[in-house]
Design a protein around this motif. Structure first.
Motif, PDB file in Angstrom:
ATOM      1  N   GLN A  34       2.141   1.676  -3.530  1.00 33.26           N
ATOM      2  CA  GLN A  34       1.113   2.174  -4.450  1.00 33.26           C
ATOM      3  C   GLN A  34       0.805   3.650  -4.206  1.00 33.26           C
ATOM      4  OE1 GLN A  34      -2.989   0.695  -4.106  1.00 33.26           O
ATOM      5  NE2 GLN A  34      -3.038   0.438  -6.328  1.00 33.26           N
ATOM      6  N   SER A  35       0.769   4.065  -2.958  1.00 37.98           N
ATOM      7  CA  SER A  35       0.428   5.454  -2.645  1.00 37.98           C
ATOM      8  C   SER A  35       1.476   6.429  -3.169  1.00 37.98           C
ATOM      9  CB  SER A  35       0.260   5.631  -1.132  1.00 37.98           C
ATOM     10  OG  SER A  35       1.500   5.494  -0.460  1.00 37.98           O
ATOM     11  N   SER A  94      -5.878  -0.373  -4.052  1.00 34.94           N
ATOM     12  CA  SER A  94      -6.883  -0.021  -5.045  1.00 34.94           C
ATOM     13  C   SER A  94      -6.618  -0.820  -6.323  1.00 34.94           C
ATOM     14  CB  SER A  94      -6.830   1.473  -5.356  1.00 34.94           C
ATOM     15  OG  SER A  94      -7.679   1.782  -6.449  1.00 34.94           O
ATOM     16  N   SER A 134      -8.281  -5.711  -1.149  1.00 33.97           N
ATOM     17  CA  SER A 134      -8.887  -4.462  -1.613  1.00 33.97           C
ATOM     18  C   SER A 134      -9.167  -3.494  -0.465  1.00 33.97           C
ATOM     19  CB  SER A 134     -10.185  -4.748  -2.376  1.00 33.97           C
ATOM     20  OG  SER A 134     -11.164  -5.306  -1.514  1.00 33.97           O
ATOM     21  N   SER A 171       0.830  -1.205   0.000  1.00 33.60           N
ATOM     22  CA  SER A 171       0.000   0.000   0.000  1.00 33.60           C
ATOM     23  C   SER A 171       0.865   1.256   0.000  1.00 33.60           C
ATOM     24  CB  SER A 171      -0.934  -0.012   1.218  1.00 33.60           C
ATOM     25  OG  SER A 171      -1.782   1.113   1.204  1.00 33.60           O
ATOM     26  N   ASP A 221      -8.440  -0.284  -8.944  1.00 35.80           N
ATOM     27  CA  ASP A 221      -9.002   0.587  -9.983  1.00 35.80           C
ATOM     28  C   ASP A 221      -8.174   1.871 -10.044  1.00 35.80           C
ATOM     29  OD1 ASP A 221     -11.364  -1.098 -10.518  1.00 35.80           O
ATOM     30  OD2 ASP A 221     -11.960  -0.499  -8.491  1.00 35.80           O
ATOM     31  N   GLY A 222      -8.570   2.772 -10.947  1.00 39.45           N
ATOM     32  CA  GLY A 222      -7.934   4.079 -11.004  1.00 39.45           C
ATOM     33  C   GLY A 222      -6.738   4.138 -11.934  1.00 39.45           C
ATOM     34  N   ASP A 223      -5.932   5.193 -11.766  1.00 37.05           N
ATOM     35  CA  ASP A 223      -4.811   5.445 -12.667  1.00 37.05           C
ATOM     36  C   ASP A 223      -3.635   4.492 -12.441  1.00 37.05           C
ATOM     37  OD1 ASP A 223      -6.215   7.576 -13.755  1.00 37.05           O
ATOM     38  OD2 ASP A 223      -5.354   9.042 -12.356  1.00 37.05           O
ATOM     39  N   ASN A 224      -3.484   4.016 -11.236  1.00 37.56           N
ATOM     40  CA  ASN A 224      -2.363   3.121 -10.927  1.00 37.56           C
ATOM     41  C   ASN A 224      -2.891   1.896 -10.172  1.00 37.56           C
ATOM     42  OD1 ASN A 224       0.312   2.156 -10.528  1.00 37.56           O
ATOM     43  ND2 ASN A 224       0.414   3.173  -8.529  1.00 37.56           N
ATOM     44  N   PRO A 225      -3.686   1.069 -10.856  1.00 35.60           N
ATOM     45  CA  PRO A 225      -4.336  -0.039 -10.156  1.00 35.60           C
ATOM     46  C   PRO A 225      -3.366  -1.157  -9.789  1.00 35.60           C
ATOM     47  CG  PRO A 225      -4.756  -0.211 -12.500  1.00 35.60           C
ATOM     48  CD  PRO A 225      -4.022   1.091 -12.294  1.00 35.60           C
TER      49      PRO A 225
END
Length: 425
Positions: free
Chosen positions: A59-60, A110, A106, A56, A112-116
């Motif tokens: 990803q952030s 994420s 999940s 996480s 979904d979104g721009d960087n799934p």
């Protein structure tokens, strides 16, 4: 922006890293990291949380994140950290478990979104290879000397159980996963528990041999309890993320009951609170340790993340039950969890439907010595049914008093409880 590696190091989440300069590199460029999760059950447990939270953080900060479900490797078994060979799974079991695992991931990632984040299964590429393909394209890059030098293999070779050829081959499979993801997804970092160091470095070596490229590895510390037991085990049972296996109340209590030093340490590892905020909480905890500020924050943050605000509210309500809090709305499982350590007895539904004099029930359960004593305690205001004070000594307990359609909670004084379960409900 500060490098994700520096963030993880500030939280004491990194055990080993193959390149000390990786932190500075990731502050300047994006990377793709993968971590594998064995789908050996239809739920993850708290022992999996550190790598999930690490993903996480990656990803952030805009890095690519791959969650590998070991559909192929789960049917072989990793000897790392194991003293004996485990049962192998079918494809159907793996698929069912993987679906449940993604739902839990999940909560932290994420998809979904721009960087799934992406969920992938190594059975998709390993199952297409024949044994001859494997020996020719993968096995030839590994010497026996190299493989038996790995700590996980050495431990099993020296054990009474030994190691099967099946498990011995596991290292080559995980190494090939890294190579495949390097080729297909530009993945250049693999993470895992510290017991995965040998498997991770084997993958790095394979990428270097076959592609002449550099890849990186990160491992996370394997947490243990003060007694030296594997973290996340409670009397031999994992603390699961699935609320059907471990209720939100049990989950909350697991974190709330951590010792002071562990609670403060776990705030850095298992929550997304800012490091400076955590320092403030720890300082407040040290000033008034009896108020358990670190444990409260830890339990609330983790329960909210894993089970949502509703799950946290439910856990807090359940936690207050032993102190006279509201019991209505709690499930049968919650009530059994809360009162699992108090005396209990069972009565038939027929008796409840007929209306059972409360003084009889109090005496029958042994909460008081006699019907006369029961009347006296009721007159003195010291008897409670489902945490509500009873004022009438002629009160009967009926079907309308059942919690979750099958339970009544009797209390004498502040702390003397008795759980009554109704059969035939």
């Amino acid at each position: 922006m500060e490098s994700v590696i520096h963030e993880l190091q500030a939280r004491n989440m990194i055990a080993q890293i193959t390149d000390p300069g990786l932190g500075d590199r990731l502050a300047a460029e994006k990377a793709v990291i993968y971590i594998g999760f064995d789908p050996t059950a239809d739920s993850l447990h708290v022992g999996h949380l550190m790598p999930i939270i690490a993903l996480s953080h990656f990803q952030s900060r805009g890095h690519g994140v791959l969650c590998l479900v070991g559909g192929a490797t789960a049917m072989v078994g990793d000897p790392s950290g194991k003293s004996e060979e485990r049962n192998l799974l079918t494809l159907e079991q793996v698929a069912q478990n993987a679906k449940a695992v993604k739902a839990q991931l999940s909560r932290f990632l994420s998809f979904d979104g721009d960087n799934p984040a992406r969920m992938i299964d190594n059975n998709d590429w390993i199952s297409k290879m024949s044994f001859i393909d494997w020996l020719r394209d993968v096995g030839k890059h590994f010497t026996i000397n190299y493989m038996i030098s790995k700590e996980s293999v050495k431990k099993r070779l020296g054990s009474e159980q030994g190691i099967s050829f099946t498990e011995f081959s596991y290292m080559t499979m995980q190494a090939y996963d890294f190579l495949h993801l390097y080729d297909e997804c530009k993945c250049n970092i693999q993470g895992g528990g510290n017991d995965q160091w040998g498997n991770i470095t084997a993958g790095m070596d394979l990428i270097h041999k076959v592609r002449g490229a550099q890849a990186y590895g990160i491992t996370f510390p394997l947490l243990t309890t003060a007694a030296g037991e594997k973290f996340g085990k409670s009397e031999g049972n994992p603390v699961w993320l699935d609320p059907e296996r471990t209720s939100p109340y049990q989950f909350y209590q697991f974190w709330f009951n951590q010792p002071d030093d562990d609670a403060k340490r776990f705030l850095y590892i298992f929550t997304f609170l800012d490091v400076e905020k955590i320092k403030e909480i720890c300082a407040a905890h040290d000033e008034k340790p009896h108020e358990r500020a670190a444990q409260k924050m830890l339990a609330e943050e983790l329960t909210r993340t894993v089970h949502g605000q509703d799950g946290l509210d439910k856990a807090l309500r359940a936690s207050q039950a032993l102190f006279g809090g509201e019991l209505t709305g709690l499930s049968k499982i919650d009530l059994q969890d809360i009162f699992k350590d108090v005396p209990s007895s069972q009565i038939s539904m027929d008796r409840v439907r007929a209306g059972l004099p409360l003084v009889d029930l109090l005496a029958e359960t042994g909460l008081v010595k006699s019907r006369g004593e029961a009347r006296r305690f009721i007159d003195q205001g010291g008897v409670y049914l489902n945490n509500e004070r009873v004022s009438d000594a002629n009160r009967t307990a009926g079907a309308g008093d059942l919690l979750a359609d099958s339970i009544m909670v009797l209390r004498h004084g502040k702390k003397k409880y008795h759980l009554v379960s109704v059969s035939g409900a």
